[in-house]
Design a protein around this motif. Structure first.
Motif, mmCIF file in Angstrom:
data_model
loop_
_atom_site.group_PDB
_atom_site.id
_atom_site.type_symbol
_atom_site.label_atom_id
_atom_site.label_comp_id
_atom_site.label_asym_id
_atom_site.label_seq_id
_atom_site.Cartn_x
_atom_site.Cartn_y
_atom_site.Cartn_z
ATOM 1 N N THR A 110 0.823 -1.219 0.000
ATOM 2 C CA THR A 110 0.000 0.000 0.000
ATOM 3 C C THR A 110 0.849 1.257 0.000
ATOM 4 O O THR A 110 0.393 2.310 0.431
ATOM 5 N N ASP A 111 2.061 1.151 -0.484
ATOM 6 C CA ASP A 111 2.917 2.336 -0.554
ATOM 7 C C ASP A 111 2.531 3.142 -1.793
ATOM 8 O O ASP A 111 2.693 2.693 -2.925
ATOM 9 N N HIS A 112 2.014 4.332 -1.578
ATOM 10 C CA HIS A 112 1.547 5.190 -2.667
ATOM 11 C C HIS A 112 2.575 6.243 -3.072
ATOM 12 O O HIS A 112 2.256 7.145 -3.832
ATOM 13 N N THR A 113 3.795 6.141 -2.593
ATOM 14 C CA THR A 113 4.786 7.192 -2.799
ATOM 15 C C THR A 113 5.024 7.490 -4.278
ATOM 16 O O THR A 113 4.932 8.642 -4.709
ATOM 17 N N LEU A 114 5.322 6.472 -5.073
ATOM 18 C CA LEU A 114 5.612 6.695 -6.497
ATOM 19 C C LEU A 114 4.377 7.198 -7.239
ATOM 20 O O LEU A 114 4.464 8.115 -8.060
ATOM 21 N N SER A 115 3.242 6.598 -6.951
ATOM 22 C CA SER A 115 1.993 7.004 -7.595
ATOM 23 C C SER A 115 1.659 8.458 -7.255
ATOM 24 O O SER A 115 1.283 9.243 -8.130
ATOM 25 N N ASP A 116 1.810 8.817 -5.976
ATOM 26 C CA ASP A 116 1.511 10.193 -5.551
ATOM 27 C C ASP A 116 2.450 11.198 -6.215
ATOM 28 O O ASP A 116 2.020 12.276 -6.619
ATOM 29 N N ARG A 117 3.723 10.834 -6.337
ATOM 30 C CA ARG A 117 4.678 11.740 -6.996
ATOM 31 C C ARG A 117 4.336 11.926 -8.472
ATOM 32 O O ARG A 117 4.384 13.042 -8.998
#
Length: 168
Positions: A110-117
């Motif tokens: 559930t790591d959204h870091t790349l998607s959010d960037r």
């Protein structure tokens, strides 16, 4: 105008999904499900009538345009029937949660870091260069399905460009 082509309906639904995702990101939220609907014109009784809707749940809540558009497209594929002239199609995002208080999935990442960037970059580019400068190809290039607005009332209270100017 009525739309009969699955591709045109897909472009419309993808465009609506992109707009909804942009609003989700603006308010710092994520959606857990996508509801897609389509209907023919009920006021044309002489034409065959059809209306259907489908809700698709996402494994992990998201505000990523790619994920929401894929879910909406999958739902549209399941409810579309080729023999009809469609008058209206749209999406609704459901199970909206704040991005900071999202319930994590036990078995899925559930790591959204790349998607959010990536989505932040797309939003920044569109803010700087103009709306829909960067968009998914699923939304199509020409939108013949868009709403007609040639008979719209002037928007003096909300659009600076439409203010009446007094001649000197």
């Amino acid at each position: 105008r009525p739309v009969t082509c699955r591709t045109e309906l897909g472009h419309a639904v993808a465009s609506f999904a992109a707009r909804a995702c942009r609003k989700l990101r603006t308010q710092g939220s994520r959606a857990g499900a996508v509801h897609v609907f389509l209907t023919t014109n009920r006021f044309r009784a002489e034409e065959p009538q059809y209306a259907n809707a489908l809700t698709v749940g996402l494994d992990v809540p998201s505000s990523d345009t790619r994920h929401i558009t894929a879910a909406a497209s999958a739902a549209l594929t399941r409810i579309y029937k080729p023999a009809f002239r469609y008058h209206k199609a749209g999406i609704m995002l459901l199970d909206i949660v704040a991005a900071k208080s999202e319930q994590r999935h036990l078995f899925l990442p559930t790591d959204h870091t790349l998607s959010d960037r990536l989505m932040a970059t797309v939003d920044r580019l569109n803010a700087r260069m103009g709306a829909d400068t960067v968009f998914l190809a699923a939304a199509g290039v020409a939108n013949g399905w868009s709403m007609r607005a040639e008979h719209r009332s002037p928007r003096y209270t909300t659009q600076w460009s439409e203010l009446v100017r007094a001649a000197a």
